[in-house]
Design a protein around this motif. Structure first.
Motif, PDB file in Angstrom:
ATOM      1  N   MET A 119       4.807  -3.868  -4.028  1.00  0.00           N
ATOM      2  CA  MET A 119       4.079  -2.832  -4.475  1.00  0.00           C
ATOM      3  C   MET A 119       4.981  -1.692  -4.721  1.00  0.00           C
ATOM      4  SD  MET A 119       0.391  -3.007  -2.181  1.00  0.00           S
ATOM      5  CE  MET A 119      -0.054  -4.579  -1.556  1.00  0.00           C
ATOM      6  N   PHE A 120       5.661  -1.188  -3.774  1.00  0.00           N
ATOM      7  CA  PHE A 120       6.562  -0.132  -4.081  1.00  0.00           C
ATOM      8  C   PHE A 120       7.635  -0.237  -5.121  1.00  0.00           C
ATOM      9  CE2 PHE A 120       4.600   1.031  -0.112  1.00  0.00           C
ATOM     10  CZ  PHE A 120       4.699   2.520  -0.055  1.00  0.00           C
ATOM     11  N   ASP A 121       7.787  -1.677  -5.588  1.00  0.00           N
ATOM     12  CA  ASP A 121       8.776  -1.766  -6.549  1.00  0.00           C
ATOM     13  C   ASP A 121       7.991  -1.944  -7.877  1.00  0.00           C
ATOM     14  OD1 ASP A 121      10.845  -1.639  -4.848  1.00  0.00           O
ATOM     15  OD2 ASP A 121      11.316  -3.793  -4.636  1.00  0.00           O
ATOM     16  N   GLY A 122       6.728  -1.928  -7.842  1.00  0.00           N
ATOM     17  CA  GLY A 122       6.143  -1.736  -9.213  1.00  0.00           C
ATOM     18  C   GLY A 122       5.598  -3.550  -9.445  1.00  0.00           C
ATOM     19  N   LYS A 123       6.248  -4.381  -8.642  1.00  0.00           N
ATOM     20  CA  LYS A 123       5.917  -5.734  -9.189  1.00  0.00           C
ATOM     21  C   LYS A 123       4.693  -6.585  -8.921  1.00  0.00           C
ATOM     22  CE  LYS A 123      10.885  -6.848  -8.512  1.00  0.00           C
ATOM     23  NZ  LYS A 123      11.696  -6.821  -7.199  1.00  0.00           N
ATOM     24  N   ARG A 124       3.999  -5.530  -7.991  1.00  0.00           N
ATOM     25  CA  ARG A 124       2.453  -5.949  -7.656  1.00  0.00           C
ATOM     26  C   ARG A 124       1.620  -4.625  -7.560  1.00  0.00           C
ATOM     27  NH1 ARG A 124       0.666  -9.896  -2.797  1.00  0.00           N
ATOM     28  NH2 ARG A 124       2.578 -10.735  -3.323  1.00  0.00           N
ATOM     29  N   ALA A 125       0.540  -5.116  -7.966  1.00  0.00           N
ATOM     30  CA  ALA A 125      -0.487  -3.714  -8.104  1.00  0.00           C
ATOM     31  C   ALA A 125      -0.450  -3.187  -6.783  1.00  0.00           C
ATOM     32  CB  ALA A 125      -1.824  -4.098  -8.804  1.00  0.00           C
ATOM     33  N   TYR A 126      -0.447  -1.828  -6.719  1.00  0.00           N
ATOM     34  CA  TYR A 126      -0.690  -1.299  -5.467  1.00  0.00           C
ATOM     35  C   TYR A 126      -2.224  -1.125  -5.050  1.00  0.00           C
ATOM     36  CZ  TYR A 126      -1.158   2.557  -1.855  1.00  0.00           C
ATOM     37  OH  TYR A 126      -1.557   3.372  -0.791  1.00  0.00           O
ATOM     38  N   GLU A 127      -2.487  -1.552  -3.767  1.00  0.00           N
ATOM     39  CA  GLU A 127      -3.948  -1.552  -3.176  1.00  0.00           C
ATOM     40  C   GLU A 127      -3.837  -1.123  -1.439  1.00  0.00           C
ATOM     41  OE1 GLU A 127      -6.045  -5.207  -3.481  1.00  0.00           O
ATOM     42  OE2 GLU A 127      -5.079  -5.804  -5.071  1.00  0.00           O
ATOM     43  N   PRO A 128      -4.299  -0.005  -1.431  1.00  0.00           N
ATOM     44  CA  PRO A 128      -4.266   0.517  -0.139  1.00  0.00           C
ATOM     45  C   PRO A 128      -4.555  -0.716   0.988  1.00  0.00           C
ATOM     46  CG  PRO A 128      -5.529   1.866  -1.291  1.00  0.00           C
ATOM     47  CD  PRO A 128      -5.068   0.813  -2.405  1.00  0.00           C
ATOM     48  N   ALA A 129      -5.448  -1.375   0.849  1.00  0.00           N
ATOM     49  CA  ALA A 129      -6.066  -2.353   1.912  1.00  0.00           C
ATOM     50  C   ALA A 129      -5.059  -3.401   2.028  1.00  0.00           C
ATOM     51  CB  ALA A 129      -7.353  -2.986   1.466  1.00  0.00           C
ATOM     52  N   ALA A 130      -4.464  -3.935   0.946  1.00  0.00           N
ATOM     53  CA  ALA A 130      -3.396  -4.978   1.095  1.00  0.00           C
ATOM     54  C   ALA A 130      -2.131  -4.372   1.662  1.00  0.00           C
ATOM     55  CB  ALA A 130      -3.236  -5.367  -0.494  1.00  0.00           C
ATOM     56  N   PHE A 131      -1.808  -3.000   1.481  1.00  0.00           N
ATOM     57  CA  PHE A 131      -0.725  -2.436   1.931  1.00  0.00           C
ATOM     58  C   PHE A 131      -0.869  -2.375   3.392  1.00  0.00           C
ATOM     59  CE2 PHE A 131       1.020   2.144   2.864  1.00  0.00           C
ATOM     60  CZ  PHE A 131       2.532   1.449   3.399  1.00  0.00           C
ATOM     61  N   PRO A 156      -5.514   6.279  -2.361  1.00  0.00           N
ATOM     62  CA  PRO A 156      -5.788   5.316  -3.334  1.00  0.00           C
ATOM     63  C   PRO A 156      -4.538   5.002  -4.278  1.00  0.00           C
ATOM     64  CG  PRO A 156      -7.247   6.989  -3.648  1.00  0.00           C
ATOM     65  CD  PRO A 156      -6.596   7.315  -2.713  1.00  0.00           C
ATOM     66  N   GLU A 157      -3.701   5.982  -4.522  1.00  0.00           N
ATOM     67  CA  GLU A 157      -2.517   5.654  -5.468  1.00  0.00           C
ATOM     68  C   GLU A 157      -1.132   5.808  -4.636  1.00  0.00           C
ATOM     69  OE1 GLU A 157      -3.120   4.520  -8.423  1.00  0.00           O
ATOM     70  OE2 GLU A 157      -4.853   4.749  -8.675  1.00  0.00           O
ATOM     71  N   ILE A 158      -0.087   5.498  -4.955  1.00  0.00           N
ATOM     72  CA  ILE A 158       1.010   5.844  -4.188  1.00  0.00           C
ATOM     73  C   ILE A 158       1.409   7.314  -4.823  1.00  0.00           C
ATOM     74  CG2 ILE A 158       3.686   5.498  -4.039  1.00  0.00           C
ATOM     75  CD1 ILE A 158       2.951   2.681  -4.431  1.00  0.00           C
ATOM     76  N   THR A 159       1.350   8.274  -3.701  1.00  0.00           N
ATOM     77  CA  THR A 159       1.694   9.665  -3.897  1.00  0.00           C
ATOM     78  C   THR A 159       3.274   9.892  -3.735  1.00  0.00           C
ATOM     79  OG1 THR A 159       1.221  10.091  -1.568  1.00  0.00           O
ATOM     80  CG2 THR A 159      -0.517  10.343  -3.294  1.00  0.00           C
ATOM     81  N   GLU A 183       7.935   4.652   1.699  1.00  0.00           N
ATOM     82  CA  GLU A 183       8.829   3.995   1.136  1.00  0.00           C
ATOM     83  C   GLU A 183      10.232   3.705   1.922  1.00  0.00           C
ATOM     84  OE1 GLU A 183      10.537   3.172  -3.258  1.00  0.00           O
ATOM     85  OE2 GLU A 183      10.209   5.264  -2.758  1.00  0.00           O
ATOM     86  N   HIS A 184      10.643   4.972   2.582  1.00  0.00           N
ATOM     87  CA  HIS A 184      11.854   5.160   3.215  1.00  0.00           C
ATOM     88  C   HIS A 184      11.769   4.233   4.538  1.00  0.00           C
ATOM     89  CE1 HIS A 184      14.973   8.169   5.200  1.00  0.00           C
ATOM     90  NE2 HIS A 184      15.213   6.730   5.465  1.00  0.00           N
ATOM     91  N   LEU A 185      10.905   4.307   5.205  1.00  0.00           N
ATOM     92  CA  LEU A 185      10.376   3.209   6.397  1.00  0.00           C
ATOM     93  C   LEU A 185      10.738   1.682   6.008  1.00  0.00           C
ATOM     94  CD1 LEU A 185       7.358   4.780   8.032  1.00  0.00           C
ATOM     95  CD2 LEU A 185       9.555   4.541   9.094  1.00  0.00           C
TER      96      LEU A 185
END
Ligand code: HEC
Length: 136
Positions: free
Chosen positions: A3-15, A78-81, A114-116
């Motif tokens: 998700m952070f690499d943009g290879k998969r859609a970001y979803e807060p619940a899945a994260f 809801p989005e990566i800030t 992302e750093h973590l």
């Protein structure tokens, strides 16, 4: 990571689900490798027994990072800030094994998600390179 690499859609619940799983598993990592269970057919190297303090320190380190990530993921927007993104070089001098001498241990709660994640993946590699048998 995808998700952070943009290879998969970001979803807060899945994260959150992924970060919770990581935190639940990482905390109990040391208990997964009891004495007398190391070596073939497991890929857990017998060296774990000779270096328990180091192995357990790595497990605790990744556990602390994963717990901090799970707390952040619990409030994920809801989005990566921008403040979730990594900026600049790692704050704590890299992985536990590759740490710069004298580098202060930074507070994981204050690191961007992302750093973590980046530091968690470094701990995976650090431990595997020393304590996991190479796959044939
Ligand atoms: C403290 C040490 C340590 C850390 C940290 C660690 N691992 Fe491992 N991992 C191992 C060992 C040892 C094995 C070999 C286990 C076996 O074969 O019984 C292993 C095996 C694995 C396997 C193969 C499992 C299988 O069924 O064969 C995967 C996948 C894996 N690790 C993923 C990860 C990921 C992803 C991370 C980081 C988020 C991570 N590990 C962090 C020690 C560690």
């Amino acid at each position: 990571a995808e998700m952070f690499d943009g290879k998969r859609a970001y979803e807060p619940a899945a994260f959150k689900a992924a970060a919770d799983a990581l935190s639940a598993r990482a905390g109990g990592l040391t208990g997964e490798f009891p004495q007398g269970t190391l070596g073939a057919p497991s890929a857990a190297r017998p060296e774990i027994d000779q270096a328990r303090p180091e192995f357990e320190a790595l497990a605790r380190h990744i556990g602390r990072l994963a717990d901090a990530l799970a707390i952040k993921a619990g409030n994920a927007p809801p989005e990566i800030t921008a403040d979730m993104r990594m900026t600049g070089p790692p704050m704590d001098g890299g992985s536990l094994l590759g740490k710069r001498p004298g580098a202060a241990e930074a507070d994981p709660a204050r690191m961007p998600a992302e750093h973590l994640l980046h530091l968690i993946l470094q701990d995976c590699t650090s431990c595997h390179s020393k304590f996991r048998q190479k796959q044939q």
